[in-house]
Motif scaffolding. Sequence first.
Motif, mmCIF file in Angstrom:
data_model
loop_
_atom_site.group_PDB
_atom_site.id
_atom_site.type_symbol
_atom_site.label_atom_id
_atom_site.label_comp_id
_atom_site.label_asym_id
_atom_site.label_seq_id
_atom_site.Cartn_x
_atom_site.Cartn_y
_atom_site.Cartn_z
ATOM 1 N N PRO A 35 22.786 43.049 42.594
ATOM 2 C CA PRO A 35 22.947 44.000 41.475
ATOM 3 C C PRO A 35 22.063 45.233 41.593
ATOM 4 N N MET A 36 22.626 46.365 41.143
ATOM 5 C CA MET A 36 21.848 47.596 41.014
ATOM 6 C C MET A 36 21.284 47.750 39.609
ATOM 7 N N ARG A 55 17.630 49.278 40.068
ATOM 8 C CA ARG A 55 16.745 48.499 40.931
ATOM 9 C C ARG A 55 15.825 49.398 41.744
ATOM 10 N N ILE A 56 14.624 48.916 41.986
ATOM 11 C CA ILE A 56 13.668 49.617 42.840
ATOM 12 C C ILE A 56 13.523 48.910 44.184
ATOM 13 N N SER A 57 14.117 47.730 44.292
ATOM 14 C CA SER A 57 13.988 46.917 45.500
ATOM 15 C C SER A 57 15.180 45.971 45.556
ATOM 16 N N ASN A 73 11.620 56.283 40.185
ATOM 17 C CA ASN A 73 11.394 57.463 39.360
ATOM 18 C C ASN A 73 10.057 58.092 39.746
ATOM 19 N N GLU A 74 10.088 58.760 40.891
ATOM 20 C CA GLU A 74 8.864 59.315 41.461
ATOM 21 C C GLU A 74 9.115 60.729 41.959
ATOM 22 N N PRO A 78 10.659 52.536 37.471
ATOM 23 C CA PRO A 78 12.129 52.524 37.529
ATOM 24 C C PRO A 78 12.763 53.592 36.648
ATOM 25 N N PHE A 79 14.037 53.875 36.925
ATOM 26 C CA PHE A 79 14.870 54.639 36.000
ATOM 27 C C PHE A 79 15.429 53.664 34.963
ATOM 28 N N GLU A 80 15.550 54.134 33.732
ATOM 29 C CA GLU A 80 16.019 53.272 32.659
ATOM 30 C C GLU A 80 17.345 53.779 32.115
#
Length: 541
Positions: A246-247, A274-276, A301-302, A259-261
Amino acid sequence: MAENNQNNQKGQANQPVQDINQLLKVRREKLAALQEAGKDPFVITKFDQSYHADQAKKEYIALEEKLLVGKDMPDTEGMDPAEAKQVKNDAYNERRAIMDANPIKVSIAGRMMSKRVMGKASFCNVQDKSGNIQVFVSKDTLGEEAYADFKKLDVGDIVGVTGYVFRTMMGEISVHSDSVTLLTKSLQVLPEKFHGLTNTDIRYRQRYVDLVMNADVKETFIKRSKIISCIRRFLDEQGFMEVETPMLVANPGGAAARPFETHFNALDEDLKLRISLELYLKRLIVGGLERVYEIGRVFRNEGVDTRHNPEFTLMELYQAYTDYHGMMDLTEAMYRHIAKEVLGTTTITYNGVEMDLGKPFERITMVDAVKKYSGVDWNEVADLDAARALAKEHHIEFEDFHKKGDILNLFFETYVEEHLIQPTFVMDHPVEISPLTKRKPEDPNYVERFEFFMNGWEMANAYSELNDPIDQRERFAAQDALAEAGDDEAEHTDEDFLNALEVGMPPTGGIGYGIDRLVMIMTDSPAIRDVLLFPTLKSLS
């Protein structure tokens, strides 16, 4: 094109705005005239393309080598110019007659990149995905009306050409056209060919034009595709299974990142991108799949710089019954294989610096690397207070929540990373920065982890995966505490993942690879945006 005319003209050799607007107006008028004459190109639904440019050239050269044995063009050096010209003409006509008696008939299609009209005969250059080929167009062959239509075509139009292949007197392999069909009318003006599309911002925003105008850009993305295909073949041959996870997730674990929300309206739940890929892939190891990998987008989110884009391509793989040493061996073999298959060499050059993938990769512990490049022996650092004192002495900034191991990592980032040019595995990280990694049995302050470096960049991150659910719960709790203390990149307890570990995960080696950085290294690209077809950019509106 999406950009307004003023932006477009920046990439077109600084032509005045009024000139651009006039050219655009003329193109629309030409389209209207075609539609009024019942020749609307946009009603055409297909064209039977039988050859690409490079295929036509290669096949013609092969036929020449077969049919023209002993009929090389003569050496006319020292001859009278008129005599030399006649000798060359006779030789050319003889060769041409032989080849024309065995014609290679082709249908090619692509974008017209140049046009040269010369009375009753003209030349144009057609570009397809494989490259360019010259097309000879004559009034006698096409007929008066079709030839008149050809002369009205614009650079940038997409055409279909039928004919046969020949070599001109100047030696260029070309297509002698029997017909030229306008397939798509281009209503925009391409950048002037001698200056190309050089404005970096426009290149990224209008990648479609960048690909048309810059062959090296197209080659970069062709290599990117080949690299990813090569990776898949390599892993498939090693018995790995490609999967998808899942993403949209409730708990984005597996990395230290913000993360993006988003919000899922149907379930009225807040979710995150997802970040990973890690925690879901490990669940599959628990399920008994033993060797799995995924190549997919992750989102962090960087900031944006030459090596970071908020969405990027990550590959993670997990193998049961091995450890981080197994991941080192696999990484070394895979990188070497990719270089050989895609580049044809294990010596690659990035920004003028050679890196040798053919030699065994260096392996060094983080503690030894810090000692080598900073002179600080971490084995002699007694406690957190001593670590903080050393950091202040070396002007290394740290946060109040940083532990001794965090400060070791800050020393590594400050003193070591820039020196790791040749392929290097940096091993045995402090436990504080490795919440998902198995501790070293002989020293529980460190874990069985490595980061792979080239060109001073982190290229991969690998663990002997932590499979002790009790230890994992304690480390999640420590991450929760960091989050409470203000660390917005800390992980959070994932109860379902802990349940999976309680079901039982075998000893496992896992690794994550940054695909974009790998492509940068392999294609000598200076920025991550150069290997992303559509990088993230600030909106113009």
